[in-house]
Motif scaffolding. Structure first.
Motif, PDB file in Angstrom:
ATOM      1  N   ASN A   3      77.613  29.127 -15.965  1.00  0.00           N
ATOM      2  CA  ASN A   3      77.045  28.894 -14.645  1.00  0.00           C
ATOM      3  C   ASN A   3      78.095  29.092 -13.558  1.00  0.00           C
ATOM      4  O   ASN A   3      77.796  29.615 -12.487  1.00  0.00           O
ATOM      5  N   ASP A   4      79.331  28.674 -13.841  1.00  0.00           N
ATOM      6  CA  ASP A   4      80.421  28.882 -12.885  1.00  0.00           C
ATOM      7  C   ASP A   4      80.650  30.374 -12.650  1.00  0.00           C
ATOM      8  O   ASP A   4      80.865  30.805 -11.517  1.00  0.00           O
ATOM      9  N   ARG A   5      80.607  31.135 -13.727  1.00  0.00           N
ATOM     10  CA  ARG A   5      80.799  32.593 -13.617  1.00  0.00           C
ATOM     11  C   ARG A   5      79.680  33.211 -12.783  1.00  0.00           C
ATOM     12  O   ARG A   5      79.928  34.022 -11.896  1.00  0.00           O
ATOM     13  N   ILE A   6      78.451  32.812 -13.071  1.00  0.00           N
ATOM     14  CA  ILE A   6      77.308  33.338 -12.315  1.00  0.00           C
ATOM     15  C   ILE A   6      77.436  32.958 -10.844  1.00  0.00           C
ATOM     16  O   ILE A   6      77.233  33.794  -9.963  1.00  0.00           O
ATOM     17  N   GLN A   7      77.804  31.711 -10.574  1.00  0.00           N
ATOM     18  CA  GLN A   7      77.952  31.287  -9.178  1.00  0.00           C
ATOM     19  C   GLN A   7      79.054  32.073  -8.465  1.00  0.00           C
ATOM     20  O   GLN A   7      78.887  32.453  -7.306  1.00  0.00           O
ATOM     21  N   ALA A   8      80.150  32.310  -9.163  1.00  0.00           N
ATOM     22  CA  ALA A   8      81.240  33.089  -8.556  1.00  0.00           C
ATOM     23  C   ALA A   8      80.791  34.514  -8.259  1.00  0.00           C
ATOM     24  O   ALA A   8      81.080  35.062  -7.180  1.00  0.00           O
ATOM     25  N   LEU A   9      80.065  35.113  -9.191  1.00  0.00           N
ATOM     26  CA  LEU A   9      79.574  36.482  -8.984  1.00  0.00           C
ATOM     27  C   LEU A   9      78.514  36.527  -7.880  1.00  0.00           C
ATOM     28  O   LEU A   9      78.484  37.464  -7.085  1.00  0.00           O
ATOM     29  N   GLN A  10      77.657  35.507  -7.822  1.00  0.00           N
ATOM     30  CA  GLN A  10      76.673  35.443  -6.737  1.00  0.00           C
ATOM     31  C   GLN A  10      77.375  35.384  -5.383  1.00  0.00           C
ATOM     32  O   GLN A  10      76.940  36.025  -4.422  1.00  0.00           O
ATOM     33  N   ALA A  11      78.453  34.611  -5.308  1.00  0.00           N
ATOM     34  CA  ALA A  11      79.209  34.512  -4.056  1.00  0.00           C
ATOM     35  C   ALA A  11      79.831  35.853  -3.696  1.00  0.00           C
ATOM     36  O   ALA A  11      79.833  36.247  -2.517  1.00  0.00           O
ATOM     37  N   MET A  12      80.342  36.560  -4.686  1.00  0.00           N
ATOM     38  CA  MET A  12      80.932  37.882  -4.431  1.00  0.00           C
ATOM     39  C   MET A  12      79.873  38.860  -3.925  1.00  0.00           C
ATOM     40  O   MET A  12      80.130  39.625  -2.991  1.00  0.00           O
ATOM     41  N   VAL A  13      78.693  38.828  -4.533  1.00  0.00           N
ATOM     42  CA  VAL A  13      77.605  39.718  -4.101  1.00  0.00           C
ATOM     43  C   VAL A  13      77.150  39.342  -2.689  1.00  0.00           C
ATOM     44  O   VAL A  13      76.898  40.216  -1.864  1.00  0.00           O
ATOM     45  N   ALA A  14      77.063  38.035  -2.418  1.00  0.00           N
ATOM     46  CA  ALA A  14      76.658  37.594  -1.080  1.00  0.00           C
ATOM     47  C   ALA A  14      77.662  38.051  -0.027  1.00  0.00           C
ATOM     48  O   ALA A  14      77.284  38.433   1.078  1.00  0.00           O
ATOM     49  N   GLN A  15      78.936  38.034  -0.387  1.00  0.00           N
ATOM     50  CA  GLN A  15      79.979  38.441   0.542  1.00  0.00           C
ATOM     51  C   GLN A  15      79.983  39.952   0.778  1.00  0.00           C
ATOM     52  O   GLN A  15      80.252  40.410   1.882  1.00  0.00           O
ATOM     53  N   ASN A  16      79.677  40.712  -0.276  1.00  0.00           N
ATOM     54  CA  ASN A  16      79.675  42.168  -0.171  1.00  0.00           C
ATOM     55  C   ASN A  16      78.522  42.724  -1.006  1.00  0.00           C
ATOM     56  O   ASN A  16      78.724  43.143  -2.147  1.00  0.00           O
ATOM     57  N   PRO A  17      77.307  42.743  -0.459  1.00  0.00           N
ATOM     58  CA  PRO A  17      76.124  43.151  -1.217  1.00  0.00           C
ATOM     59  C   PRO A  17      76.158  44.584  -1.742  1.00  0.00           C
ATOM     60  O   PRO A  17      75.447  44.912  -2.681  1.00  0.00           O
ATOM     61  N   SER A  18      77.001  45.427  -1.180  1.00  0.00           N
ATOM     62  CA  SER A  18      77.044  46.818  -1.629  1.00  0.00           C
ATOM     63  C   SER A  18      78.134  47.068  -2.672  1.00  0.00           C
ATOM     64  O   SER A  18      78.356  48.218  -3.063  1.00  0.00           O
ATOM     65  N   ASP A  19      78.788  46.005  -3.144  1.00  0.00           N
ATOM     66  CA  ASP A  19      79.836  46.156  -4.152  1.00  0.00           C
ATOM     67  C   ASP A  19      79.194  46.326  -5.535  1.00  0.00           C
ATOM     68  O   ASP A  19      78.682  45.374  -6.112  1.00  0.00           O
ATOM     69  N   SER A  20      79.236  47.534  -6.027  1.00  0.00           N
ATOM     70  CA  SER A  20      78.601  47.863  -7.304  1.00  0.00           C
ATOM     71  C   SER A  20      79.174  47.058  -8.461  1.00  0.00           C
ATOM     72  O   SER A  20      78.439  46.593  -9.334  1.00  0.00           O
ATOM     73  N   PHE A  21      80.478  46.894  -8.496  1.00  0.00           N
ATOM     74  CA  PHE A  21      81.119  46.196  -9.600  1.00  0.00           C
ATOM     75  C   PHE A  21      80.662  44.741  -9.681  1.00  0.00           C
ATOM     76  O   PHE A  21      80.367  44.229 -10.767  1.00  0.00           O
ATOM     77  N   SER A  22      80.563  44.063  -8.536  1.00  0.00           N
ATOM     78  CA  SER A  22      80.108  42.663  -8.518  1.00  0.00           C
ATOM     79  C   SER A  22      78.653  42.560  -8.958  1.00  0.00           C
ATOM     80  O   SER A  22      78.289  41.662  -9.725  1.00  0.00           O
ATOM     81  N   ARG A  23      77.830  43.463  -8.481  1.00  0.00           N
ATOM     82  CA  ARG A  23      76.416  43.452  -8.886  1.00  0.00           C
ATOM     83  C   ARG A  23      76.265  43.704 -10.379  1.00  0.00           C
ATOM     84  O   ARG A  23      75.463  43.066 -11.051  1.00  0.00           O
TER      85      ARG A  23
END
Length: 103
Positions: A3-23
């Motif tokens: 869940n921590d990993r998912i939350q961290a990745l969600q935050a990364m996507v929220a910060q940069n929605p066009s970042d393919s690697f984070s998505r």
């Protein structure tokens, strides 16, 4: 932990929605947790942003197969085959073709 990993990745996507690697990472994390619908949504978002992200076609198809959505899986594999053929990515193309052949 997951869940921590998912939350961290969600935050990364929220910060940069066009970042393919984070998505891609978020989609894979959802899949690892068996959250197939969320994984599929992320793969679709990723492919709408970056249609050349070849690995996303394979993993989206696999997620669709997990939900017995065979027609959609076939469609995404075919799209991936078209994309990887155009890009000259023969390795990923062969993996997509093998997955399609197994449907």
């Amino acid at each position: 932990m997951a869940n921590d990993r998912i939350q961290a990745l969600q935050a990364m996507v929220a910060q940069n929605p066009s970042d393919s690697f984070s998505r891609y990472g978020l989609a894979m994390a959802y899949g690892a947790e068996g959250q197939w619908e969320k994984a599929i949504d992320e793969f679709r978002s990723l492919l709408s942003i970056n249609p050349n992200y070849a690995a996303a076609y394979y993993h989206a198809g696999q997620a669709l197969e997990k939900l017995a959505r065979t027609d959609e899986a076939r469609q995404i594999y075919e799209q991936g085959i078209e994309t990887t053929t155009r890009l000259g990515d023969l390795h990923t193309r062969s993996e997509l073709q093998a997955a399609l052949d197994l449907l």
